[in-house]
Write a protein that holds these residues in place. Sequence first.
Motif, PDB file in Angstrom:
ATOM      1  N   ASP A 111      -6.684   4.438   3.318  1.00  0.00           N
ATOM      2  CA  ASP A 111      -6.573   3.051   3.483  1.00  0.00           C
ATOM      3  C   ASP A 111      -5.094   2.723   3.752  1.00  0.00           C
ATOM      4  O   ASP A 111      -4.815   1.958   4.687  1.00  0.00           O
ATOM      5  N   LEU A 112      -4.066   3.568   3.386  1.00  0.00           N
ATOM      6  CA  LEU A 112      -2.568   3.366   3.951  1.00  0.00           C
ATOM      7  C   LEU A 112      -2.639   3.383   5.462  1.00  0.00           C
ATOM      8  O   LEU A 112      -1.885   2.737   6.143  1.00  0.00           O
ATOM      9  N   VAL A 119      -4.218   4.532  -4.112  1.00  0.00           N
ATOM     10  CA  VAL A 119      -4.975   4.453  -2.888  1.00  0.00           C
ATOM     11  C   VAL A 119      -5.052   5.747  -2.391  1.00  0.00           C
ATOM     12  O   VAL A 119      -4.241   6.576  -2.274  1.00  0.00           O
ATOM     13  N   TYR A 138       0.720  -1.053   0.004  1.00  0.00           N
ATOM     14  CA  TYR A 138       0.159   0.004  -0.001  1.00  0.00           C
ATOM     15  C   TYR A 138       0.882   1.176  -0.162  1.00  0.00           C
ATOM     16  O   TYR A 138       0.278   2.314  -0.467  1.00  0.00           O
ATOM     17  N   TYR A 178      -3.434   0.271   7.061  1.00  0.00           N
ATOM     18  CA  TYR A 178      -2.500  -1.075   7.140  1.00  0.00           C
ATOM     19  C   TYR A 178      -1.375  -0.575   7.894  1.00  0.00           C
ATOM     20  O   TYR A 178      -0.772  -1.597   8.486  1.00  0.00           O
ATOM     21  N   TYR A 216       0.292   4.128  -2.616  1.00  0.00           N
ATOM     22  CA  TYR A 216      -0.049   5.392  -2.155  1.00  0.00           C
ATOM     23  C   TYR A 216       0.982   6.254  -3.098  1.00  0.00           C
ATOM     24  O   TYR A 216       0.427   7.744  -3.479  1.00  0.00           O
TER      25      TYR A 216
END
Length: 411
Positions: free
Chosen positions: A159-160, A155, A146, A163, A150
């Motif tokens: 979302d990053l 993304v 990710y 994770y 990114y």
Amino acid sequence: MNEKKNIFVRFFSWCWNLSWWIKLIILLLLAGGGWWVYQHYFQAPSAPRFRTTEIKKGDMKDVVEASGPLAPINTTEVGALVSGEILKIYVDYNSQVKKGDLMAVIDPTQVQATYDQAQASLSSAKEELESAKMNYDLAQANLTRYQTLYKKNYVAKTDLEQYELAFANAKSGLNSAESRVIQAQASLDRAQKDLDNTRIIAPIDGIVLGKKVSEGQSLTSGYATPEMFTLAQDLTKMQIEAKVSEADVVKIKAGQTAQFTLDGYPDEKFNGTIRQVRTNYSASSSSNSNSSSNSTTYTVVIDVDNTEGKFMPGMTATISIITQDKKDVLMVQNEALRFSPSDNQEKYETTGLWVIERGVGPKRVDVTIGIIGDKETEIKSGDVHEGQRVILSENKEAAKVSGPARPRRRR
């Protein structure tokens, strides 16, 4: 017979015819002769005023008397580090043991259960650690992927961040799993140590002096370790710990000879060597209705050779420590150093002797003393010599007859 009678009659008649003054002279001569015979042969001689002795030369030793028990130089107490019932004892008093020999066994049932539980806990912790490692690896891979997306704007930032949080949780879980494994391993090691401690092993080569437990006895290991056995490392070399007063301990040095006797061998004397004069002390006090006193004693350690095996621990030794040994010195009876004439009123700060000189009354001489024995004392210096007579005591009966002595006029 008649002839002897006639001689006596003629002699008596001759005396009767003498003049009165010749008779008086003869009577006085007879009386004087009788008195002289009485004084010299029938009357007891007058007692001397003083009892004296001579200063002489000889050998003197300064001896410090003490007592103390015989003991091994090194002893080791063997105790129980775990609780439980004693199942078996393999040694007894006087048993010879080697380092590592089994001496006793404590019931391992409870300790074995704790060990099995610790082993199971370690196995579970290791499985949790493997799972935590897999979660950590997966979270790390997702975060890396990710982060790459990114950077290419594929993304969103949210979302990053999800994770990143998942990776942090996985890392924390891995650290916790590793800690649980370490704790479980420590518990297992402790349980293994306790299990090993149910077998009482000799820590040194030696002989069993004391056995304080019996089979079937339960031991509780708490704040204090229960003592089971006492081992002596070597009985061929022993020691005496003698208690010596503070007045005598200053005379004692390492290397001096000590002679001692034992009640078990009344006709023998044994030798030892001073190894140590310990600086630690013990103080005690005693009191009665009239006074109180304090005393301080120090411990003197004496090495003793017991190669022949005669000595047993606990025997009480009566010790004589020779601190000085002098040959051919002037010495005098102790009583002479304490004497002072009854008519003497002067007080002296120095030690002295009262000597007898011809034509003069008792005379005091200052002296310096050395070794003080039971009956005699060494004279180190002073205006005295061998063979000189000194006063021991005063004959009270003679003093009563002769009356008080006249004081000498000072010059």
